[in-house]
Design a protein around this motif. Structure first.
Motif, PDB file in Angstrom:
ATOM      1  N   ILE A   1      18.357 104.825  18.510  1.00 35.16           N
ATOM      2  CA  ILE A   1      17.129 104.019  18.431  1.00 35.16           C
ATOM      3  C   ILE A   1      15.928 104.900  18.113  1.00 35.16           C
ATOM      4  CG2 ILE A   1      15.527 102.618  19.790  1.00 35.16           C
ATOM      5  CD1 ILE A   1      18.029 101.468  21.206  1.00 35.16           C
ATOM      6  N   ILE A   2      15.835 106.058  18.770  1.00 40.59           N
ATOM      7  CA  ILE A   2      14.715 106.972  18.525  1.00 40.59           C
ATOM      8  C   ILE A   2      14.719 107.450  17.075  1.00 40.59           C
ATOM      9  CG2 ILE A   2      13.828 109.285  19.050  1.00 40.59           C
ATOM     10  CD1 ILE A   2      14.642 108.767  21.977  1.00 40.59           C
ATOM     11  N   ILE A   3      15.868 107.825  16.558  1.00 37.03           N
ATOM     12  CA  ILE A   3      15.933 108.343  15.182  1.00 37.03           C
ATOM     13  C   ILE A   3      15.637 107.239  14.165  1.00 37.03           C
ATOM     14  CG2 ILE A   3      17.466 109.339  13.438  1.00 37.03           C
ATOM     15  CD1 ILE A   3      18.843 110.833  15.783  1.00 37.03           C
ATOM     16  N   VAL A   4      16.144 106.038  14.417  1.00 34.79           N
ATOM     17  CA  VAL A   4      15.923 104.942  13.469  1.00 34.79           C
ATOM     18  C   VAL A   4      14.449 104.537  13.425  1.00 34.79           C
ATOM     19  CG1 VAL A   4      16.388 102.489  13.058  1.00 34.79           C
ATOM     20  CG2 VAL A   4      18.272 104.063  13.526  1.00 34.79           C
ATOM     21  N   PHE A   5      13.803 104.431  14.586  1.00 37.01           N
ATOM     22  CA  PHE A   5      12.432 103.943  14.600  1.00 37.01           C
ATOM     23  C   PHE A   5      11.382 105.024  14.348  1.00 37.01           C
ATOM     24  CE2 PHE A   5      14.411 100.373  16.928  1.00 37.01           C
ATOM     25  CZ  PHE A   5      14.001  99.364  16.063  1.00 37.01           C
ATOM     26  N   LEU A   6      11.671 106.259  14.715  1.00 37.96           N
ATOM     27  CA  LEU A   6      10.693 107.326  14.506  1.00 37.96           C
ATOM     28  C   LEU A   6      11.028 108.216  13.304  1.00 37.96           C
ATOM     29  CD1 LEU A   6       9.996 108.427  18.176  1.00 37.96           C
ATOM     30  CD2 LEU A   6       8.670 106.883  16.739  1.00 37.96           C
ATOM     31  N   ASN A   7      12.142 107.944  12.647  1.00 36.88           N
ATOM     32  CA  ASN A   7      12.575 108.608  11.437  1.00 36.88           C
ATOM     33  C   ASN A   7      12.500 110.135  11.535  1.00 36.88           C
ATOM     34  OD1 ASN A   7      13.546 108.916   8.910  1.00 36.88           O
ATOM     35  ND2 ASN A   7      11.926 107.834   7.862  1.00 36.88           N
ATOM     36  N   LEU A   8      11.605 110.789  10.830  1.00 38.05           N
ATOM     37  CA  LEU A   8      11.570 112.252  10.792  1.00 38.05           C
ATOM     38  C   LEU A   8      11.223 112.840  12.154  1.00 38.05           C
ATOM     39  CD1 LEU A   8      11.822 114.804   9.113  1.00 38.05           C
ATOM     40  CD2 LEU A   8       9.396 114.615   8.622  1.00 38.05           C
ATOM     41  N   ILE A   9      10.263 112.258  12.850  1.00 35.20           N
ATOM     42  CA  ILE A   9       9.883 112.763  14.174  1.00 35.20           C
ATOM     43  C   ILE A   9      11.047 112.586  15.149  1.00 35.20           C
ATOM     44  CG2 ILE A   9       8.323 112.417  16.134  1.00 35.20           C
ATOM     45  CD1 ILE A   9       6.200 111.576  14.045  1.00 35.20           C
ATOM     46  N   GLY A  10      11.728 111.462  15.089  1.00 37.66           N
ATOM     47  CA  GLY A  10      12.884 111.231  15.944  1.00 37.66           C
ATOM     48  C   GLY A  10      14.013 112.200  15.655  1.00 37.66           C
ATOM     49  N   ALA A  11      14.240 112.497  14.375  1.00 33.25           N
ATOM     50  CA  ALA A  11      15.287 113.457  14.013  1.00 33.25           C
ATOM     51  C   ALA A  11      14.944 114.855  14.518  1.00 33.25           C
ATOM     52  CB  ALA A  11      15.476 113.470  12.498  1.00 33.25           C
ATOM     53  N   LEU A  12      13.684 115.238  14.382  1.00 35.16           N
ATOM     54  CA  LEU A  12      13.266 116.554  14.886  1.00 35.16           C
ATOM     55  C   LEU A  12      13.363 116.614  16.408  1.00 35.16           C
ATOM     56  CD1 LEU A  12      10.220 117.257  12.555  1.00 35.16           C
ATOM     57  CD2 LEU A  12      12.455 118.390  12.530  1.00 35.16           C
ATOM     58  N   LEU A  13      12.987 115.537  17.093  1.00 42.00           N
ATOM     59  CA  LEU A  13      13.131 115.497  18.548  1.00 42.00           C
ATOM     60  C   LEU A  13      14.591 115.650  18.947  1.00 42.00           C
ATOM     61  CD1 LEU A  13      10.674 112.635  19.557  1.00 42.00           C
ATOM     62  CD2 LEU A  13      10.485 115.049  20.150  1.00 42.00           C
ATOM     63  N   TYR A  14      15.476 114.965  18.233  1.00 43.51           N
ATOM     64  CA  TYR A  14      16.897 115.085  18.548  1.00 43.51           C
ATOM     65  C   TYR A  14      17.395 116.514  18.337  1.00 43.51           C
ATOM     66  CZ  TYR A  14      21.896 114.924  18.245  1.00 43.51           C
ATOM     67  OH  TYR A  14      23.222 115.193  18.435  1.00 43.51           O
ATOM     68  N   ILE A  15      16.997 117.132  17.243  1.00 42.47           N
ATOM     69  CA  ILE A  15      17.467 118.485  16.948  1.00 42.47           C
ATOM     70  C   ILE A  15      17.005 119.466  18.017  1.00 42.47           C
ATOM     71  CG2 ILE A  15      17.185 120.415  15.336  1.00 42.47           C
ATOM     72  CD1 ILE A  15      17.310 118.283  13.087  1.00 42.47           C
ATOM     73  N   PHE A  16      15.759 119.339  18.471  1.00 47.00           N
ATOM     74  CA  PHE A  16      15.227 120.302  19.431  1.00 47.00           C
ATOM     75  C   PHE A  16      15.519 119.950  20.887  1.00 47.00           C
ATOM     76  CE2 PHE A  16      12.389 121.168  15.759  1.00 47.00           C
ATOM     77  CZ  PHE A  16      12.793 122.479  15.555  1.00 47.00           C
ATOM     78  N   ILE A  17      15.686 118.665  21.203  1.00 50.15           N
ATOM     79  CA  ILE A  17      15.891 118.250  22.597  1.00 50.15           C
ATOM     80  C   ILE A  17      17.270 117.641  22.815  1.00 50.15           C
ATOM     81  CG2 ILE A  17      15.065 116.709  24.419  1.00 50.15           C
ATOM     82  CD1 ILE A  17      12.281 116.890  23.116  1.00 50.15           C
TER      83      ILE A  17
END
Length: 72
Positions: A49-65
């Motif tokens: 859900i985070i990656i789909v709705f926040l797109n690039l920011i969500g992907a970066l959050l996933y990679i780092f956290i």
């Protein structure tokens, strides 16, 4: 010959590279989420859900956290 008025070859290269980064990184993050196991039962759904709705920011959050939350 210029592709666009005022944009040369090197500028066009960087613009297309940035656009590719914007589209490819979230897809790679989503694939990684789907293929991984997480500690919590709802962590996978939350990260999707985070990656789909926040797109690039969500992907970066996933990679780092988010990658630290996976079960290896």
């Amino acid at each position: 010959m210029q592709a666009f008025i005022g944009i040369g070859g090197i500028e066009l290269f960087f613009i297309l590279g940035a656009l590719a980064f914007l589209f490819i990184l979230p897809i790679v993050a989503l694939v990684d989420v789907v293929r991984s196991n997480f500690r919590g039962p709802n962590d996978k759904v939350i990260w999707v859900i985070i990656i789909v709705f926040l797109n690039l920011i969500g992907a970066l959050l996933y990679i780092f956290i988010g990658r630290k939350q996976r079960i290896v």
